[in-house]
Design an enzyme around this catalytic site. Sequence first.
Site, PDB file in Angstrom:
ATOM      1  N   ARG A 146       0.831  -1.212   0.000  1.00 23.22           N
ATOM      2  CA  ARG A 146       0.000   0.000   0.000  1.00 23.22           C
ATOM      3  C   ARG A 146       0.862   1.257   0.000  1.00 23.22           C
ATOM      4  NH1 ARG A 146      -4.597   0.690   4.537  1.00 23.22           N
ATOM      5  NH2 ARG A 146      -2.761   1.034   5.861  1.00 23.22           N
ATOM      6  N   LYS A 201      -2.841   6.591   1.628  1.00 22.48           N
ATOM      7  CA  LYS A 201      -2.693   7.027   3.022  1.00 22.48           C
ATOM      8  C   LYS A 201      -1.750   8.225   3.123  1.00 22.48           C
ATOM      9  CE  LYS A 201      -2.667   4.779   7.567  1.00 22.48           C
ATOM     10  NZ  LYS A 201      -4.094   5.011   7.818  1.00 22.48           N
ATOM     11  N   GLU A 204     -16.420   6.246   4.654  1.00 22.00           N
ATOM     12  CA  GLU A 204     -15.713   5.617   5.763  1.00 22.00           C
ATOM     13  C   GLU A 204     -15.717   6.543   6.962  1.00 22.00           C
ATOM     14  OE1 GLU A 204     -11.176   5.686   5.536  1.00 22.00           O
ATOM     15  OE2 GLU A 204     -11.699   5.686   3.414  1.00 22.00           O
TER      16      GLU A 204
END
Length: 386
Positions: free
Chosen positions: A130, A232, A268
């Site tokens: 990721r 992220k 989210e």
Amino acid sequence: MVQGSSYICSLVQSLRSASFPSKLANYSGYTSRAASNSLRHPSTYSEDEYADVDWDKLGFGLTPTDYMYVMRCSKDDNFKEGRLSRYANIEISPSAGVLNYGQGIYEGTKANRTEDGRILLFRPDQNATRMMHGAERMCMPSPSIQQFVDAVKETVFANKRWIPPPGKGSLYVRPLLVGTGPILGLAPAPEYTFLVYASPVRNYFKEGTAPLNLYIDEEFVRASPGGAGGVKTITNYAPVLKAIARAKDRGFSDVLYLDAVNRKYLEEVSSCNIFIVKGNRISTPAISGTILQGITRKSILEIARDHGYQVEERAIPVDDLGDADEVFCTGTAVGVAPVELNSKQRAAWSGKNCTQLWWDCKLVALRIRKDGRWRSIKHSKDYITS
């Protein structure tokens, strides 16, 4: 309770330590220059010694540990050599890319201690993958999967006295990749720093194991199509602070965000993914560029399928919350956290399905043996309890 067009029912037991068999076997024999250099700085504490911490009062806050891991490279180069150093402040230029333009991404994973003295990591190779994806989006070089996993292992091993006793929490590990080189015009930084530090933690939310109250925000959004909500990056988090503060002032645990286009579909929570359960169907918002691909999210989906649940990744209208049997959040810091609806449903529902899924998530990915050597276990379709 959850405020919005509907109320949400309560569910799920609290998180426990978890790890997975994965592709780590591919990296178990890998030793980078960074790793070999790091081993020159072993921990000076005995195997059985714990840090001087009141583990019963541990929350989710920074407790500085002994060591951090640092590796650097230039814009057009690859990461090659890293080392452990004492945890300390770092020197950075006022014109660093991360300070001026927010060029930075981070990851989070955990190490847990078992009753028989093993240390378990939760799928760090997934975090490495990721980070590579996020680095590409943010025009940054990134460590390889092997380098990332090595750095996490070295950091955990060097700080093992800070890993809480079994059942008392986890060692939260924070890999961070930032543009530290000086840059004035809007462009990628000329130099990058990858570092890993750690802190012992317990429950992320003050509610502990109690169900969360989420506020459905119809004003603020977390991410927009075409942006960077799916990686992220550090720039995704400061903008939600105002929404979180407003929700907490109103007595809520956190914010549940809706999509930026229609203000109708679930996205989210500020720091975790959202799931709803209806009968044998488990649903979560589909990954579409605005939702982070959580490692715990992915793990729950895999376990649910193996247990015969019908798994859906789809657009979820906010009104579906009112018909759900269960709602829960997942994330590295959060684990698996139940979400509350109202007192009647809370009294009637035990959250057994999600509890089962989380306990089945207790799989061994990587072990630190007492002699300090590392080994991974073979991947198995059958889940293995640590």
